[in-house]
Design a protein around this motif. Structure first.
Motif, mmCIF file in Angstrom:
data_model
loop_
_atom_site.group_PDB
_atom_site.id
_atom_site.type_symbol
_atom_site.label_atom_id
_atom_site.label_comp_id
_atom_site.label_asym_id
_atom_site.label_seq_id
_atom_site.Cartn_x
_atom_site.Cartn_y
_atom_site.Cartn_z
ATOM 1 N N ARG A 13 -3.704 9.607 -5.275
ATOM 2 C CA ARG A 13 -4.594 8.773 -4.468
ATOM 3 C C ARG A 13 -5.936 8.682 -5.191
ATOM 4 N NH1 ARG A 13 -3.913 10.797 0.741
ATOM 5 N NH2 ARG A 13 -4.690 12.724 -0.136
ATOM 6 N N TRP A 14 -6.553 7.491 -5.170
ATOM 7 C CA TRP A 14 -7.865 7.265 -5.784
ATOM 8 C C TRP A 14 -8.846 6.899 -4.680
ATOM 9 C CZ3 TRP A 14 -11.202 8.174 -9.261
ATOM 10 C CH2 TRP A 14 -12.234 7.305 -9.567
ATOM 11 N N ARG A 15 -9.871 7.728 -4.529
ATOM 12 C CA ARG A 15 -10.873 7.507 -3.484
ATOM 13 C C ARG A 15 -12.150 6.887 -4.050
ATOM 14 N NH1 ARG A 15 -9.728 10.729 1.362
ATOM 15 N NH2 ARG A 15 -7.927 12.047 0.959
ATOM 16 N N GLY A 16 -12.146 6.474 -5.306
ATOM 17 C CA GLY A 16 -13.335 5.905 -5.937
ATOM 18 C C GLY A 16 -13.671 4.519 -5.416
ATOM 19 N N SER A 17 -14.874 4.073 -5.729
ATOM 20 C CA SER A 17 -15.330 2.771 -5.223
ATOM 21 C C SER A 17 -14.732 1.609 -6.016
ATOM 22 C CB SER A 17 -16.858 2.697 -5.244
ATOM 23 O OG SER A 17 -17.328 2.934 -6.567
ATOM 24 N N ARG A 18 -14.611 1.732 -7.318
ATOM 25 C CA ARG A 18 -14.021 0.674 -8.150
ATOM 26 C C ARG A 18 -12.535 0.955 -8.334
ATOM 27 N NH1 ARG A 18 -17.191 1.635 -12.826
ATOM 28 N NH2 ARG A 18 -15.215 1.504 -13.898
ATOM 29 N N PRO A 19 -11.663 -0.028 -8.065
ATOM 30 C CA PRO A 19 -10.217 0.202 -8.208
ATOM 31 C C PRO A 19 -9.839 0.535 -9.657
ATOM 32 C CG PRO A 19 -10.657 -1.879 -7.074
ATOM 33 C CD PRO A 19 -11.966 -1.369 -7.580
ATOM 34 N N LEU A 20 -8.779 1.283 -9.788
ATOM 35 C CA LEU A 20 -8.236 1.617 -11.101
ATOM 36 C C LEU A 20 -7.296 0.508 -11.560
ATOM 37 C CD1 LEU A 20 -7.363 5.370 -10.478
ATOM 38 C CD2 LEU A 20 -9.251 4.488 -11.869
ATOM 39 N N ALA A 21 -7.088 0.439 -12.869
ATOM 40 C CA ALA A 21 -6.150 -0.504 -13.466
ATOM 41 C C ALA A 21 -5.205 0.259 -14.380
ATOM 42 C CB ALA A 21 -6.901 -1.568 -14.266
ATOM 43 N N VAL A 22 -4.059 -0.327 -14.677
ATOM 44 C CA VAL A 22 -3.120 0.281 -15.620
ATOM 45 C C VAL A 22 -3.849 0.470 -16.951
ATOM 46 C CG1 VAL A 22 -0.982 -0.069 -16.924
ATOM 47 C CG2 VAL A 22 -1.079 -0.675 -14.497
ATOM 48 N N GLY A 23 -3.728 1.659 -17.522
ATOM 49 C CA GLY A 23 -4.381 1.968 -18.794
ATOM 50 C C GLY A 23 -5.672 2.749 -18.632
ATOM 51 N N ASP A 24 -6.225 2.798 -17.402
ATOM 52 C CA ASP A 24 -7.447 3.583 -17.177
ATOM 53 C C ASP A 24 -7.152 5.064 -17.367
ATOM 54 O OD1 ASP A 24 -8.905 1.320 -16.608
ATOM 55 O OD2 ASP A 24 -9.029 1.682 -14.431
ATOM 56 N N ARG A 25 -8.114 5.738 -17.982
ATOM 57 C CA ARG A 25 -8.006 7.190 -18.162
ATOM 58 C C ARG A 25 -8.631 7.871 -16.957
ATOM 59 N NH1 ARG A 25 -8.187 9.793 -23.008
ATOM 60 N NH2 ARG A 25 -10.281 10.542 -22.591
ATOM 61 N N VAL A 26 -7.921 8.861 -16.416
ATOM 62 C CA VAL A 26 -8.391 9.563 -15.220
ATOM 63 C C VAL A 26 -8.298 11.074 -15.423
ATOM 64 C CG1 VAL A 26 -7.797 7.690 -13.622
ATOM 65 C CG2 VAL A 26 -6.087 9.420 -14.161
ATOM 66 N N LEU A 27 -8.998 11.797 -14.556
ATOM 67 C CA LEU A 27 -8.929 13.256 -14.551
ATOM 68 C C LEU A 27 -8.072 13.681 -13.369
ATOM 69 C CD1 LEU A 27 -12.688 14.038 -15.257
ATOM 70 C CD2 LEU A 27 -10.775 14.196 -16.869
ATOM 71 N N LEU A 28 -7.011 14.407 -13.647
ATOM 72 C CA LEU A 28 -6.104 14.884 -12.601
ATOM 73 C C LEU A 28 -6.470 16.311 -12.228
ATOM 74 C CD1 LEU A 28 -2.694 13.563 -13.959
ATOM 75 C CD2 LEU A 28 -4.261 12.468 -12.339
ATOM 76 N N PRO A 29 -6.240 16.685 -10.979
ATOM 77 C CA PRO A 29 -6.572 18.048 -10.560
ATOM 78 C C PRO A 29 -5.713 19.085 -11.281
ATOM 79 C CG PRO A 29 -5.322 16.913 -8.849
ATOM 80 C CD PRO A 29 -5.621 15.900 -9.911
ATOM 81 N N GLU A 30 -6.291 20.238 -11.463
ATOM 82 C CA GLU A 30 -5.558 21.346 -12.083
ATOM 83 C C GLU A 30 -4.411 21.757 -11.176
ATOM 84 O OE1 GLU A 30 -6.372 26.059 -12.427
ATOM 85 O OE2 GLU A 30 -7.994 24.800 -13.156
ATOM 86 N N ASN A 31 -3.271 22.077 -11.792
ATOM 87 C CA ASN A 31 -2.158 22.675 -11.055
ATOM 88 C C ASN A 31 -1.598 23.816 -11.899
ATOM 89 O OD1 ASN A 31 -0.157 21.648 -12.893
ATOM 90 N ND2 ASN A 31 -0.207 19.685 -11.801
ATOM 91 N N TYR A 32 -0.603 24.474 -11.374
ATOM 92 C CA TYR A 32 -0.043 25.642 -12.050
ATOM 93 C C TYR A 32 0.384 25.309 -13.483
ATOM 94 C CZ TYR A 32 3.370 29.286 -13.129
ATOM 95 O OH TYR A 32 4.072 30.281 -13.751
ATOM 96 N N VAL A 33 1.102 24.220 -13.652
ATOM 97 C CA VAL A 33 1.623 23.848 -14.976
ATOM 98 C C VAL A 33 0.493 23.429 -15.907
ATOM 99 C CG1 VAL A 33 3.122 22.243 -16.230
ATOM 100 C CG2 VAL A 33 3.880 23.206 -14.055
ATOM 101 N N SER A 34 -0.432 22.585 -15.414
ATOM 102 C CA SER A 34 -1.519 22.120 -16.282
ATOM 103 C C SER A 34 -2.410 23.277 -16.708
ATOM 104 C CB SER A 34 -2.336 21.020 -15.598
ATOM 105 O OG SER A 34 -3.105 21.536 -14.528
ATOM 106 N N ARG A 35 -2.603 24.263 -15.829
ATOM 107 C CA ARG A 35 -3.424 25.435 -16.177
ATOM 108 C C ARG A 35 -2.773 26.212 -17.318
ATOM 109 N NH1 ARG A 35 -7.552 28.252 -13.784
ATOM 110 N NH2 ARG A 35 -7.728 30.423 -14.438
ATOM 111 N N MET A 36 -1.432 26.386 -17.258
ATOM 112 C CA MET A 36 -0.738 27.111 -18.332
ATOM 113 C C MET A 36 -0.758 26.291 -19.626
ATOM 114 S SD MET A 36 2.574 29.017 -16.611
ATOM 115 C CE MET A 36 3.596 27.673 -17.064
ATOM 116 N N LYS A 37 -0.596 24.987 -19.510
ATOM 117 C CA LYS A 37 -0.468 24.128 -20.673
ATOM 118 C C LYS A 37 -1.818 23.786 -21.306
ATOM 119 C CE LYS A 37 1.896 19.828 -21.866
ATOM 120 N NZ LYS A 37 2.605 18.674 -21.361
ATOM 121 N N ASN A 38 -2.810 23.448 -20.473
ATOM 122 C CA ASN A 38 -4.092 22.950 -20.983
ATOM 123 C C ASN A 38 -5.290 23.845 -20.674
ATOM 124 O OD1 ASN A 38 -2.695 20.556 -21.737
ATOM 125 N ND2 ASN A 38 -2.882 19.809 -19.646
#
Length: 162
Positions: free
Chosen positions: A105-130
């Motif tokens: 879900r995107w709660r920002g004021s300007r809509p996103l488009a295909v190809g936009d770079r975003v920051l995803l929340p940390e999760n168990y897998v991303s914490r181990m990987k990144n």
């Protein structure tokens, strides 16, 4: 139709009796009694049969490939119809997008488009990987057919340096 599976040469031997040597395939006489013309006819028959077999196999393979391609296209068309009928672009007044195989879900004021770079929340897998903190990813599709709980996109990612 003539059965060529169990035949003998049959040409006269020196004694005058028929030759009993077995012949098969395209041969009309054994190696001892076959004339040059017999050998040429047998070779032409083998060559023609081989070419016909190869041509038939290629034709069958081409037909099968064409049928598979048509069926794959039909499946793709039906999947797109089904997707279009069930795809939503907002949930609770907020834009939803797919990032790879997952929906956010995107709660920002300007809509996103295909190809936009975003920051995803940390999760168990991303914490181990990144390591700790948000992960940078790219919006791959607008809307979703997913109907489960959604995580929020943390924000837009800084422009890539390049």
């Amino acid at each position: 139709m003539i059965d060529h599976s169990d035949r003998t040469c049959g040409r006269p031997t020196r004694s005058g009796s028929p030759c009993k040597i077995r012949v098969s395939g395209s041969d009309v006489a054994c190696g001892t009694h076959a004339t040059e013309q017999d050998k040429a006819v047998a070779e032409a028959h083998r060559s023609g049969w081989s070419e016909g077999y190869r041509s038939g196999s290629e034709s069958s393979a081409s037909l099968s490939k064409s049928r598979i391609e048509r069926l794959e296209q039909r499946v793709k068309d039906l999947e797109e119809q089904l997707d279009g009928a069930h795809r939503v672009y907002e949930v609770g007044g907020h834009q939803v997008v797919e990032v790879g195989r997952y929906t956010y879900r995107w709660r920002g004021s300007r809509p996103l488009a295909v190809g936009d770079r975003v920051l995803l929340p940390e999760n168990y897998v991303s914490r181990m990987k990144n390591g700790p903190g948000p992960t940078t990813a790219v919006v791959t599709k607008l809307g979703t057919t997913y109907r489960g709980p959604l995580s929020d996109i943390v924000g837009r990612a800084p422009a890539a340096e390049g």
